[in-house]
Design an enzyme around this catalytic site. Structure first.
Site, short mmCIF file in Angstrom:
data_model
loop_
_atom_site.label_atom_id
_atom_site.label_comp_id
_atom_site.label_asym_id
_atom_site.label_seq_id
_atom_site.Cartn_x
_atom_site.Cartn_y
_atom_site.Cartn_z
N HIS A 80 -6.81 3.12 11.35
CA HIS A 80 -7.97 4.15 10.50
C HIS A 80 -8.41 5.03 11.42
CE1 HIS A 80 -8.33 0.87 7.30
NE2 HIS A 80 -7.68 1.74 6.82
N SER B 247 -6.14 -3.63 7.06
CA SER B 247 -7.26 -4.50 6.99
C SER B 247 -7.28 -5.76 6.54
CB SER B 247 -8.04 -3.64 5.87
OG SER B 247 -8.56 -2.42 6.22
N LYS C 273 -9.60 -3.92 -5.63
CA LYS C 273 -9.23 -4.88 -4.67
C LYS C 273 -10.31 -5.77 -4.39
CE LYS C 273 -6.80 -2.03 -1.48
NZ LYS C 273 -6.71 -1.43 -0.17
N ARG D 215 2.29 4.36 7.03
CA ARG D 215 3.07 3.25 8.04
C ARG D 215 4.38 3.23 7.81
NH1 ARG D 215 -1.78 -0.52 6.67
NH2 ARG D 215 -1.38 0.53 4.72
P1 ADP Z 1 -6.53 2.23 0.39
O1 ADP Z 1 -7.43 1.10 -0.31
O2 ADP Z 1 -7.02 3.43 -0.13
O3 ADP Z 1 -5.33 2.13 0.54
P2 ADP Z 1 -7.02 1.54 3.15
O4 ADP Z 1 -8.74 1.53 3.80
O5 ADP Z 1 -6.24 0.26 3.08
O6 ADP Z 1 -7.38 2.23 1.72
O7 ADP Z 1 -6.46 2.85 3.74
C1 ADP Z 1 -6.67 4.03 3.78
C2 ADP Z 1 -5.66 4.97 4.43
O8 ADP Z 1 -5.41 4.65 5.66
C3 ADP Z 1 -4.26 4.85 3.46
O9 ADP Z 1 -3.65 6.19 3.41
C4 ADP Z 1 -3.55 3.93 4.50
O10 ADP Z 1 -2.26 4.09 4.41
C5 ADP Z 1 -3.90 4.49 6.00
N1 ADP Z 1 -3.93 3.29 6.73
C6 ADP Z 1 -4.33 2.12 6.74
N2 ADP Z 1 -3.93 1.27 7.97
C7 ADP Z 1 -3.18 2.24 8.78
C8 ADP Z 1 -2.62 2.49 10.03
N3 ADP Z 1 -2.60 1.20 10.71
N4 ADP Z 1 -1.97 3.39 10.56
C9 ADP Z 1 -2.13 4.66 9.71
N5 ADP Z 1 -2.61 4.74 8.44
C10 ADP Z 1 -3.14 3.50 8.10
#
Ligand code: ADP
Length: 175
Positions: A17, A128, A41, A90
């Site tokens: 992130h 996460s 979630k 990803r």
């Molecule tokens: P959500 O619940 O909206 O998926 P996340 O916090 O899991 O929220 O992710 C927010 C954004 O960051 C999403 O677009 C996700 O694909 C992206 N993201 C999460 N981890 C990574 C990573 N390791 N590399 C690039 N983008 C990521």
């Protein structure tokens, strides 16, 4: 001003992130990391905790701020004066979801554009949920999250006990 929001759960913020937010900050004048208050979630951290961790992680990037929001992401973007939603990609499975969300958001708000940034290779399998699962069983997440987030994870699990209080879905590593 050319502003963007980067919405997500950030439960907790990871190096993946941080990388996306930092790179977005090079493309836009202002990036708001938008912490979604109540995603569908199981959450480990409260909204305040998620915001505080994101703020600390991005302290060095002056044009990034952190806010929380409820409701439609497109509405939040509009109210924040942003025309762009940034998301991270990803693996192929992310694409399907991001594609669906981008098309839905375009239907709801044709004036808002979605921009997806491709992850760095080293963050491809970083999420996460993976970090929570590793931390839950006492593994080291130092390469995956900023130090204060690693500390918050071990602190949280020391309080919740070995099953994470049922708040961590044990799925990611076996998917
Ligand atoms: P959500 O619940 O909206 O998926 P996340 O916090 O899991 O929220 O992710 C927010 C954004 O960051 C999403 O677009 C996700 O694909 C992206 N993201 C999460 N981890 C990574 C990573 N390791 N590399 C690039 N983008 C990521």
């Amino acid at each position: 001003m050319n502003a963007a929001i980067y919405p997500g759960s950030f439960d907790p913020i990871t190096n993946g992130h941080v990388d996306i937010a930092t790179r977005a900050a090079e493309l836009f004048d202002h990036v708001i990391v938008a912490v979604y208050d109540r995603p569908l979630k199981n959450l480990l951290f409260s909204t305040d905790e998620r915001m505080a961790m994101a703020r600390e992680a991005l302290r060095a990037v002056p044009n990034v701020t952190v806010e929380s929001y409820n409701g439609l992401t497109a509405n939040f973007a509009r109210s924040a004066g942003a025309r762009v939603i940034v998301r991270g990609l990803r693996v192929l499975s992310d694409f399907e979801l991001e594609f669906q969300m981008a098309l839905t958001n375009r239907k709801l708000a044709p004036d808002i554009e979605t921009v997806c940034l491709i992850t760095r290779q080293e963050n491809t399998f970083l999420s996460s949920s993976v970090c929570k699962e590793i931390a839950l069983v006492g593994g080291c997440v130092a390469q995956m999250v900023p130090p204060h987030v690693a500390a918050a994870l071990s602190e949280k699990f020391s309080h919740l006990g070995a099953d994470g209080g049922g708040r961590v879905q044990i799925v990611s590593l076996r998917e």
